[in-house]
Design a protein around this motif. Structure first.
Motif, PDB file in Angstrom:
ATOM      1  N   ARG A 169       5.209  37.865  85.428  1.00 31.80           N
ATOM      2  CA  ARG A 169       6.214  36.833  85.727  1.00 31.80           C
ATOM      3  C   ARG A 169       5.634  35.444  85.570  1.00 31.80           C
ATOM      4  NH1 ARG A 169      10.604  34.800  86.381  1.00 31.80           N
ATOM      5  NH2 ARG A 169      11.632  34.257  88.300  1.00 31.80           N
ATOM      6  N   ALA A 170       4.376  35.255  86.005  1.00 35.06           N
ATOM      7  CA  ALA A 170       3.736  33.950  85.875  1.00 35.06           C
ATOM      8  C   ALA A 170       3.539  33.593  84.408  1.00 35.06           C
ATOM      9  CB  ALA A 170       2.402  33.946  86.609  1.00 35.06           C
ATOM     10  N   CYS A 171       3.146  34.562  83.601  1.00 36.81           N
ATOM     11  CA  CYS A 171       2.972  34.321  82.166  1.00 36.81           C
ATOM     12  C   CYS A 171       4.302  33.943  81.523  1.00 36.81           C
ATOM     13  CB  CYS A 171       2.388  35.549  81.482  1.00 36.81           C
ATOM     14  SG  CYS A 171       0.653  35.817  81.832  1.00 36.81           S
ATOM     15  N   GLN A 172       5.353  34.617  81.925  1.00 36.79           N
ATOM     16  CA  GLN A 172       6.667  34.332  81.368  1.00 36.79           C
ATOM     17  C   GLN A 172       7.123  32.930  81.761  1.00 36.79           C
ATOM     18  OE1 GLN A 172       9.782  36.844  82.853  1.00 36.79           O
ATOM     19  NE2 GLN A 172      11.144  36.392  81.152  1.00 36.79           N
ATOM     20  N   ALA A 173       6.906  32.542  83.011  1.00 37.08           N
ATOM     21  CA  ALA A 173       7.333  31.225  83.474  1.00 37.08           C
ATOM     22  C   ALA A 173       6.554  30.102  82.800  1.00 37.08           C
ATOM     23  CB  ALA A 173       7.184  31.132  84.989  1.00 37.08           C
ATOM     24  N   LEU A 174       5.272  30.328  82.560  1.00 41.13           N
ATOM     25  CA  LEU A 174       4.424  29.286  81.980  1.00 41.13           C
ATOM     26  C   LEU A 174       4.386  29.333  80.459  1.00 41.13           C
ATOM     27  CD1 LEU A 174       1.459  29.479  84.483  1.00 41.13           C
ATOM     28  CD2 LEU A 174       3.193  27.712  84.348  1.00 41.13           C
ATOM     29  N   GLY A 175       4.963  30.360  79.876  1.00 43.79           N
ATOM     30  CA  GLY A 175       4.966  30.476  78.427  1.00 43.79           C
ATOM     31  C   GLY A 175       3.606  30.821  77.857  1.00 43.79           C
ATOM     32  N   VAL A 176       2.878  31.657  78.574  1.00 43.08           N
ATOM     33  CA  VAL A 176       1.540  32.052  78.167  1.00 43.08           C
ATOM     34  C   VAL A 176       1.580  33.514  77.737  1.00 43.08           C
ATOM     35  CG1 VAL A 176      -0.833  32.363  78.977  1.00 43.08           C
ATOM     36  CG2 VAL A 176       0.499  30.419  79.764  1.00 43.08           C
ATOM     37  N   ASP A 177       0.855  33.834  76.684  1.00 39.41           N
ATOM     38  CA  ASP A 177       0.796  35.216  76.209  1.00 39.41           C
ATOM     39  C   ASP A 177      -0.092  36.025  77.158  1.00 39.41           C
ATOM     40  OD1 ASP A 177       1.034  37.477  74.752  1.00 39.41           O
ATOM     41  OD2 ASP A 177      -0.108  36.779  73.022  1.00 39.41           O
ATOM     42  N   ARG A 178       0.377  37.195  77.547  1.00 37.17           N
ATOM     43  CA  ARG A 178      -0.384  38.009  78.507  1.00 37.17           C
ATOM     44  C   ARG A 178      -1.706  38.489  77.950  1.00 37.17           C
ATOM     45  NH1 ARG A 178       2.836  42.720  80.024  1.00 37.17           N
ATOM     46  NH2 ARG A 178       1.096  43.207  81.361  1.00 37.17           N
ATOM     47  N   THR A 179      -1.786  38.669  76.642  1.00 38.82           N
ATOM     48  CA  THR A 179      -3.049  39.138  76.066  1.00 38.82           C
ATOM     49  C   THR A 179      -4.145  38.091  76.219  1.00 38.82           C
ATOM     50  OG1 THR A 179      -2.380  38.357  73.882  1.00 38.82           O
ATOM     51  CG2 THR A 179      -1.958  40.664  74.411  1.00 38.82           C
ATOM     52  N   SER A 180      -3.782  36.806  76.162  1.00 37.46           N
ATOM     53  CA  SER A 180      -4.806  35.771  76.341  1.00 37.46           C
ATOM     54  C   SER A 180      -5.265  35.702  77.797  1.00 37.46           C
ATOM     55  CB  SER A 180      -4.284  34.410  75.892  1.00 37.46           C
ATOM     56  OG  SER A 180      -3.244  33.982  76.740  1.00 37.46           O
ATOM     57  N   VAL A 181      -4.398  36.090  78.715  1.00 34.90           N
ATOM     58  CA  VAL A 181      -4.782  36.073  80.128  1.00 34.90           C
ATOM     59  C   VAL A 181      -5.676  37.269  80.446  1.00 34.90           C
ATOM     60  CG1 VAL A 181      -3.890  36.254  82.486  1.00 34.90           C
ATOM     61  CG2 VAL A 181      -2.741  34.814  80.825  1.00 34.90           C
ATOM     62  N   ARG A 182      -5.400  38.399  79.830  1.00 32.49           N
ATOM     63  CA  ARG A 182      -6.161  39.618  80.110  1.00 32.49           C
ATOM     64  C   ARG A 182      -7.432  39.749  79.281  1.00 32.49           C
ATOM     65  NH1 ARG A 182      -3.189  44.254  82.120  1.00 32.49           N
ATOM     66  NH2 ARG A 182      -1.407  43.467  83.234  1.00 32.49           N
ATOM     67  N   TYR A 183      -7.643  38.850  78.344  1.00 33.73           N
ATOM     68  CA  TYR A 183      -8.786  38.942  77.433  1.00 33.73           C
ATOM     69  C   TYR A 183     -10.097  38.817  78.192  1.00 33.73           C
ATOM     70  CZ  TYR A 183     -12.125  37.649  73.816  1.00 33.73           C
ATOM     71  OH  TYR A 183     -13.222  37.589  73.001  1.00 33.73           O
ATOM     72  N   ARG A 184     -11.028  39.695  77.875  1.00 33.89           N
ATOM     73  CA  ARG A 184     -12.391  39.625  78.408  1.00 33.89           C
ATOM     74  C   ARG A 184     -13.340  39.647  77.223  1.00 33.89           C
ATOM     75  NH1 ARG A 184     -10.334  37.752  82.043  1.00 33.89           N
ATOM     76  NH2 ARG A 184      -9.657  38.771  83.919  1.00 33.89           N
ATOM     77  N   SER A 185     -14.233  38.685  77.156  1.00 37.64           N
ATOM     78  CA  SER A 185     -15.161  38.581  76.036  1.00 37.64           C
ATOM     79  C   SER A 185     -16.150  39.743  76.049  1.00 37.64           C
ATOM     80  CB  SER A 185     -15.926  37.261  76.121  1.00 37.64           C
ATOM     81  OG  SER A 185     -16.871  37.186  75.083  1.00 37.64           O
ATOM     82  N   VAL A 186     -16.480  40.230  74.851  1.00 39.26           N
ATOM     83  CA  VAL A 186     -17.455  41.310  74.728  1.00 39.26           C
ATOM     84  C   VAL A 186     -18.738  40.798  74.077  1.00 39.26           C
ATOM     85  CG1 VAL A 186     -15.781  43.182  74.676  1.00 39.26           C
ATOM     86  CG2 VAL A 186     -16.393  42.036  72.547  1.00 39.26           C
ATOM     87  N   ARG A 187     -18.832  39.481  73.880  1.00 34.09           N
ATOM     88  CA  ARG A 187     -20.042  38.899  73.307  1.00 34.09           C
ATOM     89  C   ARG A 187     -21.183  39.000  74.301  1.00 34.09           C
ATOM     90  NH1 ARG A 187     -19.025  32.979  71.297  1.00 34.09           N
ATOM     91  NH2 ARG A 187     -21.235  32.966  71.723  1.00 34.09           N
ATOM     92  N   PRO A 188     -22.390  39.254  73.796  1.00 31.10           N
ATOM     93  CA  PRO A 188     -23.531  39.309  74.722  1.00 31.10           C
ATOM     94  C   PRO A 188     -23.857  37.907  75.237  1.00 31.10           C
ATOM     95  CG  PRO A 188     -24.264  39.551  72.457  1.00 31.10           C
ATOM     96  CD  PRO A 188     -22.763  39.563  72.430  1.00 31.10           C
ATOM     97  N   ASP A 189     -24.416  37.866  76.418  1.00 32.81           N
ATOM     98  CA  ASP A 189     -24.787  36.586  77.023  1.00 32.81           C
ATOM     99  C   ASP A 189     -26.024  36.051  76.310  1.00 32.81           C
ATOM    100  OD1 ASP A 189     -24.775  34.436  78.720  1.00 32.81           O
ATOM    101  OD2 ASP A 189     -26.011  35.445  80.241  1.00 32.81           O
TER     102      ASP A 189
END
Length: 150
Positions: free
Chosen positions: A111-131
């Motif tokens: 609901r928050a993503c819909q209200a703010l116009g943000v794609d849910r995949t960008s919110v759920r994204y977790r980087s897999v790059r090594p530190d």
């Protein structure tokens, strides 16, 4: 409130029986309701036909639906007012805005993503790059030593 076990047609039928001359106590006993319930039905459905009762029920359902839509829209406006002062250019800023909306307003991530116009995949994204913090430190040290490299 619990739904009545009687339909509008049955309630109006009870009221018509009483209007036809039957005693209120007899009508209540016949249908298994209390006199308080009968008078509550009479206050709500007194003088109505079956079509009027159906129209009233449809009107009440539409009113409830519109109230729900209004409440959702007011919540969306509150979220947008709350977050509008911040720029949401980077994905990290968007994630933080969605997290703030979820925490402050107690709503779901969807609901928050819909209200703010943000794609849910960008919110759920977790980087897999090594530190690579150690490599960055070495590069900064070399750039500090040799200015032309930096």
């Amino acid at each position: 409130m619990r739904a009545s076990r009687f339909t509008e047609e049955q309630i109006i039928g009870m009221l018509k029986e009483q209007e036809a001359g039957a005693k209120t106590a007899d009508v209540c006993c016949k249908h298994g309701i209390s006199s308080a319930t009968f008078y509550k039905f009479k206050a709500k459905y007194g003088g109505m036909d079956v079509s009027d009762a159906r129209w009233l029920k449809a009107l009440e359902e539409e009113n409830a639906r519109l109230k729900k839509l209004l409440a959702e829209q007011m919540l969306d406006n509150a979220i947008l007012r709350d977050v509008s002062s911040k720029k949401m250019v980077t994905p990290d800023a968007r994630r933080k805005a969605v997290a703030h909306a979820c925490a402050a307003h107690g709503m779901s991530q969807r609901r928050a993503c819909q209200a703010l116009g943000v794609d849910r995949t960008s919110v759920r994204y977790r980087s897999v790059r090594p530190d690579d913090a150690s490599l960055r430190e070495v590069m900064r040290a070399v750039a500090g030593e040799r200015r032309r490299f930096g």
